[in-house]
Design an enzyme around this catalytic site. Structure first.
Site, PDB file in Angstrom:
ATOM      1  N   ARG A  87     -27.033   7.754  18.112  1.00  0.00           N
ATOM      2  CA  ARG A  87     -28.202   8.552  18.506  1.00  0.00           C
ATOM      3  C   ARG A  87     -29.135   8.826  17.326  1.00  0.00           C
ATOM      4  O   ARG A  87     -30.355   8.827  17.482  1.00  0.00           O
ATOM      5  CB  ARG A  87     -27.749   9.873  19.136  1.00  0.00           C
ATOM      6  CG  ARG A  87     -27.240   9.672  20.544  1.00  0.00           C
ATOM      7  CD  ARG A  87     -26.759  10.937  21.157  1.00  0.00           C
ATOM      8  NE  ARG A  87     -26.445  10.693  22.571  1.00  0.00           N
ATOM      9  CZ  ARG A  87     -25.943  11.604  23.378  1.00  0.00           C
ATOM     10  NH1 ARG A  87     -25.680  12.810  22.923  1.00  0.00           N
ATOM     11  NH2 ARG A  87     -25.684  11.316  24.630  1.00  0.00           N
ATOM     12  N   LYS A  96     -16.101  10.295  39.009  1.00  0.00           N
ATOM     13  CA  LYS A  96     -16.775  10.964  40.130  1.00  0.00           C
ATOM     14  C   LYS A  96     -17.714  10.046  40.890  1.00  0.00           C
ATOM     15  O   LYS A  96     -18.607   9.435  40.325  1.00  0.00           O
ATOM     16  CB  LYS A  96     -17.571  12.163  39.611  1.00  0.00           C
ATOM     17  CG  LYS A  96     -16.696  13.327  39.185  1.00  0.00           C
ATOM     18  CD  LYS A  96     -17.554  14.507  38.807  1.00  0.00           C
ATOM     19  CE  LYS A  96     -16.700  15.739  38.569  1.00  0.00           C
ATOM     20  NZ  LYS A  96     -17.537  16.885  38.207  1.00  0.00           N
ATOM     21  N   GLY A  98     -20.855   7.155  27.423  1.00  0.00           N
ATOM     22  CA  GLY A  98     -19.998   7.234  26.240  1.00  0.00           C
ATOM     23  C   GLY A  98     -18.812   6.291  26.230  1.00  0.00           C
ATOM     24  O   GLY A  98     -18.577   5.565  25.260  1.00  0.00           O
ATOM     25  N   GLY A 126     -26.009  10.994  31.198  1.00  0.00           N
ATOM     26  CA  GLY A 126     -26.599  11.691  32.357  1.00  0.00           C
ATOM     27  C   GLY A 126     -28.042  11.295  32.598  1.00  0.00           C
ATOM     28  O   GLY A 126     -28.478  11.132  33.741  1.00  0.00           O
TER      29      GLY A 126
END
Length: 402
Positions: free
Chosen positions: A39, A203, A361, A384
């Site tokens: 990042r 999920k 990740g 996200g």
């Protein structure tokens, strides 16, 4: 690019103070050594562009979840030696984000210099979306720059409210520009066919809208990890103790997805076999089972050899590939094989000319583990934020710049 959005290339930063929102929420070990600097590295081109024009930079970021309270554990001070070394200049630090002390430090800052402010989340107002906090922050710079794709899906003060105080003097950085361009390239559906999407993770709820959005242009959608078990259960399979999100709305939507795929003759593919375990730990007893007949008290923790072969065969024939989420419990070495095979196969296919976009990740970690992260067309810095973009939504951080 998105119409009406300015980038740092639209501005000359000479004698200007850039208030730059970055995402320096990087993983560290117990000694505060950065274990993955992707990042930060991805933001350096924007920083260097501003510095080369003799601008001043005020860096603002969050780190961890300090819950609105100052704490040594979550201080950004550990970044100073790292940033100074990477940029080959002394980066200054300020223990606050707003107030007279900060304003004084900025006043003393010379052209071509950088000041890093303390963790934004030491102020509870950052996560609350607070107008006053946004106004106080806006006093610190002349031009607002958002280069924090990883948090641009959040409606936090520094992301969605702060830009409005800058009028037309707001823009995105080079990292954000790249993220948007590569996502648009994929979401336009104009990528070279066959287009394959691999979705994993635990999920299903966070990815239902993505599946709905990509059915129209993806040729293959491969579902692995915990996401696959609700589908298998709905089709009448026995999944033992495997992970399942229980939710009536989810079930109805899954039904709709299956029907839509059938109507449009789209291939929604699931694992054929899985590695099952008698408990949720790395040292559990294991065996291979059909995904449709997992015995009671056993759970699927990775895709099996037939599934690896099946998924990899599809990837090997694809020309445009998107991957988000592991296909097994990747953090347990004994259940990481499927994910690592997917990583290697995507990298090999990219080397032969396919376009690949990978985010999340665990997916990126598996590429790094196999030493093939440099062989992917584009690694997204957002988990996200990538998922929200794939639902065809304009992120709050992008909306606020338009």
């Amino acid at each position: 690019m998105i119409e009406g959005i300015k980038t740092v290339n639209n501005f000359d930063f000479k004698n200007q103070i850039a208030l730059m929102r970055v995402d320096f929420n990087v993983p560290i070990d117990k000694y505060y050594n950065i274990t993955d600097d992707t990042r930060i590295q991805s933001t350096l081109p924007t920083i260097q562009k501003i510095l080369s024009e003799k601008g001043k930079i005020i860096l603002i970021s969050h780190f961890g979840r300090p819950k609105g309270k100052p704490s040594k554990t979550y201080s950004l001070k550990f970044l100073i030696p790292f940033l100074s070394e990477k940029l080959k200049l002394t980066v200054d630090f300020c223990e606050n984000c707003i107030g007279k002390n900060v304003e004084q430090k900025i006043h003393q800052l010379k052209n071509g210099k950088i000041l890093l402010l303390e963790n934004l989340r030491f102020y509870k107002e950052e996560e609350e979306g607070n107008e006053n906090f946004a106004f106080e922050l806006s006093k610190l710079g002349d031009i607002y720059v958002n280069d924090a794709f990883g948090v641009s899906h959040r409606s936090h003060t520094s992301i969605s409210l702060l830009p409005k105080f800058f009028g037309k003097k707001k823009c995105i950085g080079l990292l954000m520009q790249k993220e948007i361009q590569f996502l648009n390239k994929f979401l336009s559906g104009k990528g070279k066919k066959p287009i394959t999407v691999i979705l994993g993770g635990a999920k299903i709820s966070s990815k239902i809208e993505i599946i709905e959005n990509i059915i129209d242009f993806a040729d293959h959608i491969l579902i692995g990890g915990g996401m696959s078990y609700p589908f298998i259960k709905m089709k009448g399979g026995k999944i033992g103790n495997s992970i399942v999100e229980k939710n009536q709305i989810i079930e109805e939507t899954l039904n709709k997805i299956l029907n839509k795929c059938q109507e449009k003759n789209k291939k929604l593919s699931f694992p054929k076999d899985v590695i099952i375990a008698d408990s949720f730990k790395n040292t559990a007893n294991t065996k291979i089972s059909s995904i449709h007949s997992i015995p009671d008290r056993w759970m699927g923790l990775d895709i099996g050899p037939s599934s690896i072969k099946y998924f990899c065969n599809i990837i090997e024939k694809s020309n445009t590939i998107l991957w988000n989420g592991p296909v097994g419990v990747f953090e347990f070495p004994n259940f990481s094989l499927g994910t690592r095979f997917i990583a290697k196969t995507i990298a090999k296919r990219t080397e032969k000319g396919a376009f690949s976009l990978v985010g999340g990740g665990d997916s990126i970690a598996s590429l790094k583990m196999e030493g093939c992260n440099n062989k992917i067309s584009y690694l997204s810095t957002g988990g996200g934020a990538l998922l929200e973009s794939l639902k065809n939504k304009i992120l709050p951080g992008i909306k606020a710049i338009i």
